[in-house]
Design a protein around this motif. Structure first.
Motif, PDB file in Angstrom:
ATOM      1  N   LEU A   1       0.654  -1.384   0.104  1.00 47.83           N
ATOM      2  CA  LEU A   1      -0.415   0.249   0.346  1.00 47.83           C
ATOM      3  C   LEU A   1       0.414   1.392   0.389  1.00 47.83           C
ATOM      4  N   PHE A   2       2.264   1.058   0.001  1.00 45.78           N
ATOM      5  CA  PHE A   2       3.219   2.120   0.388  1.00 45.78           C
ATOM      6  C   PHE A   2       3.390   2.763  -1.070  1.00 45.78           C
ATOM      7  N   PRO A   3       3.069   2.622  -2.111  1.00 43.29           N
ATOM      8  CA  PRO A   3       2.911   3.077  -3.735  1.00 43.29           C
ATOM      9  C   PRO A   3       1.900   4.375  -2.717  1.00 43.29           C
ATOM     10  N   ILE A   4       1.097   3.666  -2.795  1.00 40.12           N
ATOM     11  CA  ILE A   4      -0.158   5.032  -2.660  1.00 40.12           C
ATOM     12  C   ILE A   4      -0.329   6.158  -2.268  1.00 40.12           C
ATOM     13  N   LEU A   5       0.768   5.466  -0.897  1.00 38.48           N
ATOM     14  CA  LEU A   5       0.325   6.451   0.263  1.00 38.48           C
ATOM     15  C   LEU A   5       1.783   7.763  -0.482  1.00 38.48           C
ATOM     16  N   PHE A   6       2.691   7.053  -1.187  1.00 33.26           N
ATOM     17  CA  PHE A   6       4.150   7.852  -1.507  1.00 33.26           C
ATOM     18  C   PHE A   6       3.097   8.763  -3.001  1.00 33.26           C
ATOM     19  N   LYS A   7       2.169   8.566  -3.330  1.00 31.73           N
ATOM     20  CA  LYS A   7       1.711   8.650  -4.464  1.00 31.73           C
ATOM     21  C   LYS A   7       0.629  10.149  -4.185  1.00 31.73           C
TER      22      LYS A   7
ATOM     23  N   VAL B   1       1.256  11.897  -1.134  1.00 31.76           N
ATOM     24  CA  VAL B   1       2.040  13.262  -0.671  1.00 31.76           C
ATOM     25  C   VAL B   1       2.550  13.886  -2.010  1.00 31.76           C
ATOM     26  N   LEU B   2       3.061  13.008  -2.723  1.00 28.19           N
ATOM     27  CA  LEU B   2       3.718  13.563  -4.212  1.00 28.19           C
ATOM     28  C   LEU B   2       2.605  14.925  -4.540  1.00 28.19           C
ATOM     29  N   GLN B   3       1.229  14.493  -5.022  1.00 24.68           N
ATOM     30  CA  GLN B   3       0.137  15.111  -5.404  1.00 24.68           C
ATOM     31  C   GLN B   3       0.092  16.207  -4.369  1.00 24.68           C
ATOM     32  N   LEU B   4       0.307  15.751  -3.134  1.00 26.01           N
ATOM     33  CA  LEU B   4      -0.153  17.054  -1.850  1.00 26.01           C
ATOM     34  C   LEU B   4       0.745  18.218  -2.025  1.00 26.01           C
TER      35      LEU B   4
ATOM     36  N   ALA C   1       3.095  23.738  -4.269  1.00 30.26           N
ATOM     37  CA  ALA C   1       3.801  24.000  -4.876  1.00 30.26           C
ATOM     38  C   ALA C   1       3.064  24.938  -5.603  1.00 30.26           C
ATOM     39  N   SER C   2       1.830  24.389  -6.368  1.00 27.31           N
ATOM     40  CA  SER C   2       1.273  25.707  -7.564  1.00 27.31           C
ATOM     41  C   SER C   2       0.495  26.417  -7.120  1.00 27.31           C
ATOM     42  N   SER C   3       0.169  25.946  -5.236  1.00 27.78           N
ATOM     43  CA  SER C   3      -0.726  27.195  -5.040  1.00 27.78           C
ATOM     44  C   SER C   3      -0.104  28.511  -4.439  1.00 27.78           C
TER      45      SER C   3
ATOM     46  N   CYS D   1       9.597  18.863  -6.450  1.00 27.98           N
ATOM     47  CA  CYS D   1      11.102  18.218  -5.729  1.00 27.98           C
ATOM     48  C   CYS D   1      11.557  17.793  -6.708  1.00 27.98           C
ATOM     49  N   ASN D   2      13.155  18.629  -6.785  1.00 29.46           N
ATOM     50  CA  ASN D   2      14.231  17.790  -8.032  1.00 29.46           C
ATOM     51  C   ASN D   2      13.861  16.146  -7.328  1.00 29.46           C
ATOM     52  N   GLU D   3      15.179  15.539  -7.336  1.00 25.41           N
ATOM     53  CA  GLU D   3      15.785  14.368  -7.428  1.00 25.41           C
ATOM     54  C   GLU D   3      16.485  13.609  -5.552  1.00 25.41           C
TER      55      GLU D   3
END
Length: 549
Positions: A259-265, A267-270, A275-277, A285-287
């Motif tokens: 389930l971790f990839p769902i949580l990570f995705k 967090v990235l979207q958040l 950042a865009s707001s 995010c950079n590397e």
């Protein structure tokens, strides 16, 4: 010509295996046996029609692979009913209670519903496909009536069975809803897997993985709900079975990492939304920033979230990480020596075979069989001397594999590209650039028979089934079949009769040496085993080998 396409080697072995299980089923499991028979018929029908028709599935499957629907659909229910037969003997001998038997019955119907739901989904795709007109021999009105009757009979049998075993109407409804949830979840999950990871698996392989994951997630969910409020889940009898600390740790870590990839995705979207707001001074995010978010999220789920669930469903009296350390230190000399032995074998084997894979012209499929032999060297001594520690080690290895595969897929700095280059040295046509699953198959093939043999077990060779069939049988089948194989099981497949015979013979020879060794080390208490017990184990090996040769 139709009979030749029907009787290929895989289908013949699967039907022989299912027939042996049904013949051994006691009468009080009649409904489960009848359901398995109907599921087998429906899966066989779809398997034949899908391979012999012009129908193309709306997703990309592994190139060059057959559909494998029959084997994928019946494997998990067949394993569950085999375990039911074994526990019925223990129940008759008053060695287990009704709770454990009831738990397994519910799990059987859950696995059955998962496979049945996917088969019904594939049947609807074939029925509604414009490529399959009823004028074509692949989809006649008689075929539609036959397959529809199989599907309806499977669903009706499940409802009647729950109506008989339940105590009241409410429990029957809740049990049916619970089973229906597994079927719907399996359909959604297999669509997600095949669309997200195209060309990574055949339909049968995806079906087997889907049904296993849904059953594992369902067990975790049922255990959690029963802990919250046992009344609303009619599994109060079934989920009352005592769970071990090791199985709870493995289940929590594995499902948490899945389930971790769902949580990570999320967090990235958040982070991208913030950042865009423009409300905060947040940069994309950079590397390195992506890596920091990844590792911090991974640490939080492994150290806080997953252990919290473990302590909720089972009273550990301490943090599960401290429990693992205490478990390891309970026999420090033996377990530390075993770890050093494992590290030595892995280092020597990986270093040697990695150089060979880069410079040699040996086919990858044969090179990878040396890792199967390495699994025998690693796991066989541990299974005899430290079986509980091996259970935990399998879970830890699976967790490491999952983390590394997530890092490789997301190319997380600094290990992502290095892991990708290293893993590509051992891939072949069965893997894809998107997802590499061969090492998972080997690890789970060795671990699952051991995990499923926990508790009552009157078959001493059952825990060794994966190690022997994959490490010895599959290796011998591939090598002999590649070098000496002439007679093929089917025109389209690469499996040969010589390879299968070599695999079965090698496993039987290994069993003849292993049984006296187990008796001499005290793993079993007598060498005078019942011949029917040994015969059952041999049938199990012979039936399971062909799927991997």
């Amino acid at each position: 010509m139709a009979s030749l396409s029907f009787w290929n080697g895989e289908r013949a072995v699967v039907l022989l295996f299912i027939s042996a299980i049904l013949f051994s089923t006691p009468f009080f499991l009649f409904s489960q046996a009848l359901a398995l028979s109907l599921l087998t018929i429906a899966a066989l029908f779809l398997d034949i029609r899908l391979d012999n028709s012009n129908f193309s599935v709306p997703f990309q499957t592994r190139p060059g692979a057959s559909s494998g629907i029959l084997l994928g659909a019946v494997t998990l229910p067949a394993v569950m009913i085999s375990r039911l037969i074994q526990l019925s003997r223990a129940f008759s001998a008053h060695e287990i209670g009704i709770e454990e038997l009831g738990n397994l019955k519910v799990q059987y119907w859950a696995s059955y519903a998962s496979c049945f739901g996917v088969l019904f989904f594939i049947f609807l795709l074939m029925w509604r496909s414009p490529d399959n007109s009823c004028s074509n021999s692949s989809c006649s009105p008689q075929d539609l009536k036959f397959s529809s009757s199989c599907m309806v009979s499977c669903a009706a049998l499940c409802c009647v069975s729950f109506g008989i075993i339940s105590y009241c109407g409410l429990h029957t409804v809740l049990l049916l809803l619970w089973v229906l949830f597994h079927g719907l979840a399996a359909v959604k999950l297999i669509q997600h897997l095949l669309y997200t990871f195209p060309s990574c698996a055949s339909i049968g392989e995806a079906l087997l993985a889907t049904s296993g994951l849904v059953l594992y997630f369902g067990d975790m969910l049922g255990c959690t709900i029963a802990k919250i409020d046992g009344y609303w889940i009619p599994l109060d009898l079934q989920y009352g079975v005592k769970r071990s600390e090791i199985s709870t740790i493995i289940q929590g870590v594995v499902l948490g990492l899945l389930l971790f990839p769902i949580l990570f995705k999320f967090v990235l979207q958040l982070w991208e939304y913030i950042a865009s707001s423009g409300h905060f001074e947040a940069r994309p995010c950079n590397e390195i920033g992506l890596a920091l978010i990844f590792y911090s999220s991974l640490a939080s789920i492994l150290i806080v979230i997953i252990p919290s669930w473990m302590q909720f469903v089972l009273d550990f009296h301490m943090h599960p990480l401290f429990w693992i350390i205490r478990f390891f230190l309970s026999e420090p000399l033996k377990r530390l020596s075993l770890c050093i032995y494992w590290v030595g074998v892995i280092y020597a084997s990986v270093l040697r075979f990695y150089n060979i894979s880069k410079n040699s012209k040996v086919e990858r499929i044969l090179l990878r069989k040396y890792y199967h032999l390495m699994a025998v060297l690693m796991f066989l001594p541990a299974l005899i001397s430290q079986p509980k520690f091996l259970d935990l080690a399998f879970g830890a290895a699976l967790a490491v594999f999952l983390v590394l595969e997530i890092i490789r897929v997301w190319r997380i700095w600094p290990l992502g590209q290095l892991v990708h280059q290293f893993m590509n040295a051992f891939t072949d046509h069965r893997d894809s650039n998107l997802l590499i699953v061969s090492h998972f198959s080997l690890l789970l093939g060795c671990a699952l028979p051991i995990w499923m043999s926990s508790g009552y077990n009157d078959r001493p060779l059952a825990p060794f089934a994966g190690i022997l069939s994959l490490g010895i049988g599959d290796t011998m089948a591939s090598m002999v079949g590649h070098k000496y194989g002439v007679l093929r099981w089917s025109k389209t497949g690469k499996k040969t009769i010589e390879g299968t015979a070599a695999g079965i013979t090698s496993v039987l020879v290994a069993c003849s040496f292993l049984l006296p060794l187990l008796a001499s080390t005290g793993h079993i208490f007598t060498q005078s085993l019942d011949l029917s017990s040994l015969g059952c184990d041999r049938k199990w090996f012979a039936g399971g080998l062909h799927g991997t040769t």
